[in-house]
Design an enzyme around this catalytic site. Structure first.
Site, PDB file in Angstrom:
ATOM      1  N   GLU A  25       0.878  -1.170  -0.068  1.00  0.00           N
ATOM      2  CA  GLU A  25       0.012   0.082  -0.054  1.00  0.00           C
ATOM      3  C   GLU A  25       0.719   1.180   0.221  1.00  0.00           C
ATOM      4  O   GLU A  25       2.210   1.245   0.263  1.00  0.00           O
ATOM      5  CB  GLU A  25      -1.037   0.178   1.068  1.00  0.00           C
ATOM      6  CG  GLU A  25      -0.152  -0.096   2.574  1.00  0.00           C
ATOM      7  CD  GLU A  25      -0.954   0.768   3.541  1.00  0.00           C
ATOM      8  OE1 GLU A  25      -1.381   1.939   3.461  1.00  0.00           O
ATOM      9  OE2 GLU A  25      -1.134   0.494   4.623  1.00  0.00           O
ATOM     10  N   LYS A  86      -5.197  10.931   0.714  1.00  0.00           N
ATOM     11  CA  LYS A  86      -5.255   9.691   1.271  1.00  0.00           C
ATOM     12  C   LYS A  86      -6.819   9.080   0.677  1.00  0.00           C
ATOM     13  O   LYS A  86      -7.602   9.694   0.840  1.00  0.00           O
ATOM     14  CB  LYS A  86      -5.552   9.875   2.917  1.00  0.00           C
ATOM     15  CG  LYS A  86      -5.709   8.440   3.393  1.00  0.00           C
ATOM     16  CD  LYS A  86      -5.799   8.593   4.853  1.00  0.00           C
ATOM     17  CE  LYS A  86      -6.446   7.352   5.736  1.00  0.00           C
ATOM     18  NZ  LYS A  86      -6.446   7.611   7.202  1.00  0.00           N
ATOM     19  N   VAL A 106      -5.356   0.554   3.024  1.00  0.00           N
ATOM     20  CA  VAL A 106      -5.632  -0.840   3.153  1.00  0.00           C
ATOM     21  C   VAL A 106      -6.889  -1.396   1.938  1.00  0.00           C
ATOM     22  O   VAL A 106      -6.949  -2.172   1.563  1.00  0.00           O
ATOM     23  CB  VAL A 106      -5.712  -1.494   4.461  1.00  0.00           C
ATOM     24  CG1 VAL A 106      -6.386  -3.134   4.504  1.00  0.00           C
ATOM     25  CG2 VAL A 106      -4.492  -1.605   5.311  1.00  0.00           C
ATOM     26  N   ASP A 138     -16.558   6.193  14.272  1.00  0.00           N
ATOM     27  CA  ASP A 138     -15.486   6.130  13.400  1.00  0.00           C
ATOM     28  C   ASP A 138     -14.976   4.709  13.220  1.00  0.00           C
ATOM     29  O   ASP A 138     -14.296   4.518  14.284  1.00  0.00           O
ATOM     30  CB  ASP A 138     -14.395   7.147  13.897  1.00  0.00           C
ATOM     31  CG  ASP A 138     -13.170   7.513  12.996  1.00  0.00           C
ATOM     32  OD1 ASP A 138     -13.217   6.781  11.976  1.00  0.00           O
ATOM     33  OD2 ASP A 138     -12.534   8.107  13.325  1.00  0.00           O
ATOM     34  N   SER A 140     -12.963   2.367  10.420  1.00  0.00           N
ATOM     35  CA  SER A 140     -12.271   2.344   9.119  1.00  0.00           C
ATOM     36  C   SER A 140     -13.149   1.586   7.980  1.00  0.00           C
ATOM     37  O   SER A 140     -13.624   0.443   8.372  1.00  0.00           O
ATOM     38  CB  SER A 140     -10.841   1.845   9.040  1.00  0.00           C
ATOM     39  OG  SER A 140     -10.354   1.826   7.920  1.00  0.00           O
ATOM     40  N   ALA A 141     -13.134   2.041   6.651  1.00  0.00           N
ATOM     41  CA  ALA A 141     -13.650   1.343   5.770  1.00  0.00           C
ATOM     42  C   ALA A 141     -12.808   0.014   5.144  1.00  0.00           C
ATOM     43  O   ALA A 141     -13.277  -0.632   4.610  1.00  0.00           O
ATOM     44  CB  ALA A 141     -13.827   2.158   4.476  1.00  0.00           C
ATOM     45  N   ASP A 142     -11.632   0.142   5.952  1.00  0.00           N
ATOM     46  CA  ASP A 142     -10.827  -1.288   5.655  1.00  0.00           C
ATOM     47  C   ASP A 142     -11.822  -2.515   5.936  1.00  0.00           C
ATOM     48  O   ASP A 142     -11.429  -3.405   5.237  1.00  0.00           O
ATOM     49  CB  ASP A 142      -9.715  -1.064   6.693  1.00  0.00           C
ATOM     50  CG  ASP A 142      -8.673  -0.371   6.158  1.00  0.00           C
ATOM     51  OD1 ASP A 142      -8.699   0.302   5.095  1.00  0.00           O
ATOM     52  OD2 ASP A 142      -7.372  -0.157   6.969  1.00  0.00           O
ATOM     53  N   LYS A 159      -3.390  -0.956  15.814  1.00  0.00           N
ATOM     54  CA  LYS A 159      -2.855  -0.009  16.761  1.00  0.00           C
ATOM     55  C   LYS A 159      -3.577  -0.180  17.966  1.00  0.00           C
ATOM     56  O   LYS A 159      -4.960  -0.006  17.805  1.00  0.00           O
ATOM     57  CB  LYS A 159      -2.519   1.207  16.208  1.00  0.00           C
ATOM     58  CG  LYS A 159      -0.920   1.402  15.658  1.00  0.00           C
ATOM     59  CD  LYS A 159      -0.677   2.816  15.759  1.00  0.00           C
ATOM     60  CE  LYS A 159      -0.136   3.162  14.323  1.00  0.00           C
ATOM     61  NZ  LYS A 159      -1.072   2.964  13.136  1.00  0.00           N
TER      62      LYS A 159
HETATM   63  N1  PSU Z   1      -2.351   2.055  10.320  1.00  0.00           N
HETATM   64  C1  PSU Z   1      -0.993   2.463  10.442  1.00  0.00           C
HETATM   65  N2  PSU Z   1      -0.474   2.937   9.475  1.00  0.00           N
HETATM   66  C2  PSU Z   1      -1.137   3.260   8.491  1.00  0.00           C
HETATM   67  C3  PSU Z   1      -2.488   3.174   8.515  1.00  0.00           C
HETATM   68  C4  PSU Z   1      -3.034   2.191   9.463  1.00  0.00           C
HETATM   69  O1  PSU Z   1      -0.159   1.846  11.598  1.00  0.00           O
HETATM   70  O2  PSU Z   1      -0.581   4.194   7.722  1.00  0.00           O
HETATM   71  C5  PSU Z   1      -3.307   3.371   7.202  1.00  0.00           C
HETATM   72  C6  PSU Z   1      -3.524   2.188   6.271  1.00  0.00           C
HETATM   73  O3  PSU Z   1      -3.586   2.438   5.055  1.00  0.00           O
HETATM   74  C7  PSU Z   1      -4.939   2.005   6.600  1.00  0.00           C
HETATM   75  C8  PSU Z   1      -5.488   3.466   6.972  1.00  0.00           C
HETATM   76  O4  PSU Z   1      -5.716   1.412   5.764  1.00  0.00           O
HETATM   77  O5  PSU Z   1      -4.687   4.012   7.570  1.00  0.00           O
HETATM   78  C9  PSU Z   1      -6.782   3.635   7.538  1.00  0.00           C
HETATM   79  O6  PSU Z   1      -7.410   4.683   7.866  1.00  0.00           O
HETATM   80  P1  PSU Z   1      -8.879   5.048   8.055  1.00  0.00           P
HETATM   81  O7  PSU Z   1      -8.614   4.640   9.554  1.00  0.00           O
HETATM   82  O8  PSU Z   1      -8.976   6.504   7.813  1.00  0.00           O
HETATM   83  O9  PSU Z   1      -9.597   4.111   7.177  1.00  0.00           O
HETATM   84 MN    MN Z   2     -12.209   6.884  10.247  1.00  0.00          MN
END
Ligand code: PSU
Ligand code: MN
Length: 310
Positions: A25, A86, A106, A138, A140-142, A159
């Site tokens: 990624e 992003k 991701v 909140d 993540s869409a992951d 994390k």
């Molecule tokens: N966790 C990390 N480092 C990162 C990310 C997550 O330790 O860089 C990034 C990854 O690309 C993950 C994204 O898919 O943050 C998730 O962001 P969000 O919560 O906005 O979907």
């Molecule tokens: Mn988010």
């Protein structure tokens, strides 16, 4: 309609010949790691794969073109330019339609890897459920993207700035299997062990390939998450970690941050306040994931060859 995804020649021929390919990624490069270490790390991850006999496919959107297998110039652009946004999965069409350049999360990386036919993906940590998600929503869409994208993603867990048990619950609801690699516990990114137990464990890349094959045969349309802990001797000191976590969350609160700005802020806070220690852990765990993804991709391509044999 033509496939809008540009696949590099190296990735295209590796896939056509059934050779192993690993997706990488770009959000970790553009927004997860500080400059100039980020560009170095991007090159190092690719070299690690090439040395292992695996074709790297770093993924991003370049001037509106979803690209699988960045060249050196494109990698530099993602690492060093200030106009790289992003891009998660919902942003993909907007970034393409507006001809923007973006680093893929991701979710978006998995989506594009799958469109190109890449099955194995190495990252650092997944996105997940945030701690105050019951009020902020909140998440993540992951997570939801992994429920409908056929990719095997090697990560060091999520994390501890996130709500880890809630993230595991959501993955369960979303039908995304999580297997510990040589561990019975889910890792917590900087820490080898989050304390949360996993139901499944694997001990070899071949076992992961067998799970992928079984998923295909059973009509699974979702991902497999391989949780690969950073080696204990390379993790962040747990006391240092716990102290920083409290401070970082307090600072994010004070700054009034919300949405997708929160994670980069917390990461940056850890990096500054740990005097670079957390950066080293971040690089080590990512390299550890790349190494395992390489072996899984090899096992997967071997399995495909066995199946293709007369
Ligand atoms: N966790 C990390 N480092 C990162 C990310 C997550 O330790 O860089 C990034 C990854 O690309 C993950 C994204 O898919 O943050 C998730 O962001 P969000 O919560 O906005 O979907
Ligand atoms: Mn988010």
């Amino acid at each position: 309609m033509p496939n809008p995804v540009k696949v590099s020649e190296a990735v295209r021929s590796a896939l056509a010949e059934g050779r192993p390919v690993v997706a990488l990624e770009s959000t970790i490069i553009a927004h997860g790691l500080p400059r100039p270490q980020n560009l170095q790390a991007a090159h190092d991850f690719e070299a690690q794969l090439t040395d292992a006999g695996v074709t790297p496919a770093t993924i991003a959107v370049i001037d509106g073109v979803p690209t699988v297998g960045l060249n050196d110039k494109e990698l530099e652009r993602i690492a060093l330019s200030d106009d790289v946004v992003k891009v998660s999965s919902r942003d993909l069409a907007v970034a393409v339609g507006r001809r923007a350049s973006g680093a893929t999360t991701v979710a978006a990386t998995s989506t594009l890897a799958t469109l190109a036919g890449v099955r194995v993906f190495a990252t650092g940590g997944l996105g997940g459920v945030h701690r105050a998600a019951s009020e902020s929503f909140d998440e993540s869409a992951d997570l939801v993207t992994l429920s409908r994208t056929r990719i095997t993603v090697v990560c060091a867990g999520v994390k501890s700035i996130l709500d880890i048990p809630a993230t595991l619950e959501r993955l369960e609801t979303l039908n995304v299997p999580v297997v510990g690699y040589r561990t019975n516990h889910f890792p917590a990114f900087y820490l080898s062990d989050s304390g949360h137990e996993l139901e499944w464990r694997v001990d070899s890349p071949a076992e992961v390939a067998a799970i992928m094959q079984a998923g295909d045969q059973l009509g699974s349309r979702g991902a497999v998450v391989v949780a690969n802990p950073v080696p204990v001797d390379k993790q962040l000191d747990p006391d240092v970690h716990d102290g920083l976590l409290i401070e970082a969350m307090h600072a994010a609160d004070e700054a009034g941050l919300r949405g997708k700005a929160v994670s980069p802020f917390l990461l940056d806070f850890f990096q500054r306040e740990s005097g670079g220690r957390s950066l080293q852990v971040n690089l080590d765990l990512a390299a550890n994931n790349v190494a395992l993804a390489a072996e899984i991709a090899k096992a997967w391509s071997q399995l495909a060859q066995v199946n293709a044999a007369p």
